[in-house]
Write an enzyme that holds these catalytic residues in place. Structure first.
Site, PDB file in Angstrom:
ATOM      1  N   CYS A   1       0.106  -1.314 -19.778  1.00 54.48           N
ATOM      2  CA  CYS A   1       0.160  -0.544 -18.531  1.00 54.48           C
ATOM      3  C   CYS A   1       1.088  -1.257 -17.555  1.00 54.48           C
ATOM      4  O   CYS A   1       0.966  -2.462 -17.357  1.00 54.48           O
ATOM      5  CB  CYS A   1      -1.243  -0.419 -17.947  1.00 54.48           C
ATOM      6  SG  CYS A   1      -1.278   0.331 -16.322  1.00 54.48           S
TER       7      CYS A   1
ATOM      8  N   HIS B   1       0.834  -1.202   0.000  1.00 54.78           N
ATOM      9  CA  HIS B   1       0.000   0.000   0.000  1.00 54.78           C
ATOM     10  C   HIS B   1       0.867   1.250   0.000  1.00 54.78           C
ATOM     11  O   HIS B   1       0.572   2.226  -0.700  1.00 54.78           O
ATOM     12  CB  HIS B   1      -0.899   0.027   1.239  1.00 54.78           C
ATOM     13  CG  HIS B   1      -1.723  -1.212   1.414  1.00 54.78           C
ATOM     14  ND1 HIS B   1      -2.297  -1.560   2.610  1.00 54.78           N
ATOM     15  CD2 HIS B   1      -2.074  -2.190   0.544  1.00 54.78           C
ATOM     16  CE1 HIS B   1      -2.966  -2.691   2.482  1.00 54.78           C
ATOM     17  NE2 HIS B   1      -2.828  -3.099   1.237  1.00 54.78           N
TER      18      HIS B   1
END
Length: 746
Positions: free
Chosen positions: A676, A363
């Protein structure tokens, strides 16, 4: 434990404290400690060895050995009995040192006449500082009481070394936290930064080591432990709905209520330590034992014990996390690890981030990328080495940290930063120009985003749109599930900020390394291949429907692009597409305005989807190759595992051939395709991807300029020929051939 020994132990500690209080130079203090320790323990020899560098110990003081050998006798880590103690962190106690495994005779010391040997490590919370040794002529093993006494002296030495009590001449007696340190970690977010250290959790400093009144110290400890237990219970009540946090707090509560833990700390007090010194000694002892274990569970519990011990030390010392210190100029954050919410609170005021733990997909890494802040993870020892305000240079490109760098490093680093700034000026000059190659092919360059803070980069970077908006960040930084109207408002602001440019919203991509704090963590042996992304969405359709409704409402008649992550087979796409149709029907029934144009796509992150039936390619409106996941599954190499992730090159001919097959399938069905991932933002990789036919790339905003600059200088036909020639020649990777082509351009 006999009271007589407890009394002797306190006497020794009292004498040590008096020695510390003397206004003597560092060498004189060390000499006094060796004298009083040998005298108290009834041995002929007491010697102190300290590290002069990471691999070398130096004899810094002695009572009984040849005084001329002080600062002359040195040994490598693992060399001799002293070196073995330093390397392993374990005590060596032998009645016959010359016969012991690894013994090395040092003739200049005159130690050949001593038979008994007791060596204990001088260490502080796992950080090795040196070795303390006593020796005697009598052939005997030292008792448990004597070992404890020497451990206490070693602990005092460690604390006083930390506080700078032994500063003197020579490398081994240099003041701590003053010399330059190079720490190698792992790149999690590229970029360079110079600034000053800001410790997320300031170190607790124990200055009061000796307790004069054991009963008073026991009372202080008991009250602090009770305070700790109450605070843990309060945290448990607050976190009652958060399964993962409750599990951590359960471990805290288990330690806090452990009778053995409290008993051992009380025994340390009885032997003369203060309450805080008793806590830290127990913490160091347990840490030393647990670090020897290979069990991952035990290592996790070590972190719990560290956190709990630090909480207890803060209660005893009054040193809270809020020290009153002000955030320094150009702050570089240092932490063991940090959650996304805490990191977002710091925001863009940070210049860089250094973590002892973390992963490239964590995160914290996701937020750091969103904020374009250089991040180095796996920077071992940084919390022990760094002090608030220390000068530091972070090289996120190389995964290197220069702490308190010398002038040579500073000048070289600033030259690198100046070159990067100059390059950014060049990129700014082509910001509004297309990424058109010399052969006339224009490549679409989009940016990746995940926060509102990213959107200003859409204009400044020169990106044509947002090829990937990560919607999971809004879920990860909250303690509870966001509401539909909150998400709709956020997505509407994203579309407003894009000012008509295309934004591709990826639906919730959780699981694997992205676990929501309010969802039950799944105990999976391999989370990257487990219950994640579209699999969670289809199994928990309520969350997916809520998010789809929020996206439709946010569009409010504007064009909308939605992309489903981690689709592995055609039926997963059709099931997800059916949820979109249901959401549209519901919004229509409610009279809400629908998007004027709706595109539904998927991320191709699993090799299986590359071989899906033709009908899938005909139905899906666009595909985006998720390079990070696709590459790790293609090579069967976990991108979180440093041992294997660097073994495999994106420009490997097998991977490029695989991508070419996907490009051909999309061309046959006129399916729009983009790439991507991290490789899209690396200029050489981006050039090769464009050359094989990927004419839409999405990357972090800072990469748009460098990629565009290189593309505008190259002929894709020439690069394609270089790639095919290398493949035909049997090369494993086309990188060397492409790099040679680029060298000839300059």
């Amino acid at each position: 434990m006999p009271n007589t020994f407890e009394s002797e132990s306190r006497k020794l500690l009292g004498r040590l404290r008096d020695t510390m209080a003397d206004k003597a130079a560092g060498q004189e203090r060390l000499d006094k400690i060796t004298h009083l320790t040998a005298d108290s323990m009834g041995t002929e020899v007491c010697s102190i060895y300290l590290f002069r560098d990471e691999e070398t110990l130096e004899l810094c003081a002695t009572q009984g050995l040849n005084p001329e050998s002080v600062h002359q006798t040195r040994m490598k880590l693992g060399e001799g009995l002293v070196g073995r103690v330093a390397r392993t962190g374990k005590i060596i106690n032998t009645a016959n040192a010359p016969a012991a495994k690894g013994f090395r005779y040092m003739p200049e010391t005159g130690e050949e006449i001593y038979s008994s040997f007791l060596g204990v490590p001088i260490q502080r919370l796992g950080e090795k500082l040196g070795v303390l040794v006593v020796q005697s002529k009598e052939a005997r093993e030292f008792s448990a009481d004597e070992i404890y006494a020497l451990e206490v002296v070693a602990m005092v030495l460690a604390e006083m070394t930390e506080l700078g009590a032994f500063v003197g001449e020579g490398a081994a007696l240099r003041a701590r936290h003053t010399q330059s340190v190079l720490i190698r970690g792992v790149t999690a977010q590229e970029g360079t930064a110079e600034g000053h250290i800001w410790l997320h959790e300031p170190r607790v400093v124990v200055t009061n080591l000796v307790g004069d009144d054991p009963e008073k110290e026991r009372t202080r400890l008991t009250e602090a432990v009770e305070h700790l237990r109450v605070s843990v219970d309060q945290l448990m009540a607050v976190a009652s709905g958060d399964t993962e946090q409750v599990q951590v707090l359960e471990a805290y509560r288990m330690f806090a209520n452990s009778k053995g833990w409290l008993r051992r700390m009380e025994e340390n007090i009885d032997r003369g330590l203060s309450a805080e010194a008793a806590v830290e000694k127990e913490q160091s002892d347990v840490r030393a034992r647990m670090l020897q274990a290979n069990d991952a569970y035990l290592r996790e519990r070590l972190q719990d014990l560290d956190d709990l011990s630090n909480r207890l030390l803060r209660i005893l010392t009054g040193q809270g996390t809020q020290t009153g210190a002000e955030l320094p100029e150009n702050p570089i954050l240092v932490a063991r690890n940090i959650g996304p919410g805490e990191l977002l609170e710091y925001g863009r005021q940070l210049r860089g981030i250094i973590l002892e733990e973390g992963s490239v997909g964590s995160h914290a890494a996701i937020v750091a990328r969103a904020l374009a802040i250089p991040l180095v993870i796996g920077a071992k020892r940084i919390q022990n080495e760094a002090l608030n305000g220390d000068h530091v240079m972070v090289d996120g490109d190389q995964g290197v940290v220069h702490l308190r760098p010398d002038d040579t490093v500073v000048n070289a680093f600033r030259d690198k930063m100046a070159m990067q700034a100059k390059a950014q000026e060049r990129y700014a000059s082509i910001r509004d120009k297309p990424a058109t190659t010399l052969c006339g092919k224009t490549i679409r360059l989009d940016m990746n985003a995940g926060l509102m803070a990213d959107l200003p980069s859409l204009e400044s970077s020169g990106a044509e749109g947002v090829g990937l908006f990560r919607t999971e960040l809004q879920f990860l930084v909250r303690s509870q599930m966001p509401k539909r109207n909150e998400l709709a408002a956020l997505y509407a602001r994203v579309l407003d900020a894009a000012q008509g440019k295309r934004v591709v919203f990826r639906t919730l991509d959780i699981g694997s390394d992205k676990v929501l704090p309010y969802m039950q963590a799944q105990d999976e042996p391999n989370p990257a291949l487990g219950w994640r992304a579209i699999r969670v969405g289809l199994d928990k359709p309520g969350v997916m429907r809520m998010q789809l409704q929020a996206l439709l409402r946010a569009a409010n008649g504007r064009p909308l692009s939605i992309m489903f992550p981690f689709v592995a087979q055609y039926e997963e796409y059709t099931a997800a597409r059916a949820e979109v149709d249901k959401a549209i029907a519901r919004e229509k029934k409610l009279g809400h305005r629908l998007p004027e144009k709706l595109e539904i796509g998927a991320m191709l992150e699993t090799p299986s989807l590359a071989f899906a039936c033709k009908k899938f390619y005909e139905e899906v409106e666009f595909l985006s190759i998720g390079g990070n996941d696709l590459k790790q599954f293609f090579f069967a190499a976990d991108r979180e595992n440093e041992r294997v992730r660097r073994r495999y090159d994106t420009l490997n001919v097998s991977f490029l051939t695989f991508l070419e097959d996907i490009i051909k399938r999309c061309a046959a069905t006129d399916t729009r395709l983009s790439f991507c991932g991290e490789d899209a933002g690396r200029p050489v990789e981006a050039l090769c991807l464009a050359a094989i036919g990927l004419h839409s790339l999405s990357m972090r905003p800072a990469s748009v300029g460098p990629v565009k600059h290189l593309l505008r200088r190259c002929n894709l036909d020439d690069v394609r020929k270089v790639i095919h020639d290398a493949r035909d020649a049997g090369e494993q990777s086309v990188r060397p051939a492409v790099m040679e082509y680029l060298r000839k351009l300059t």
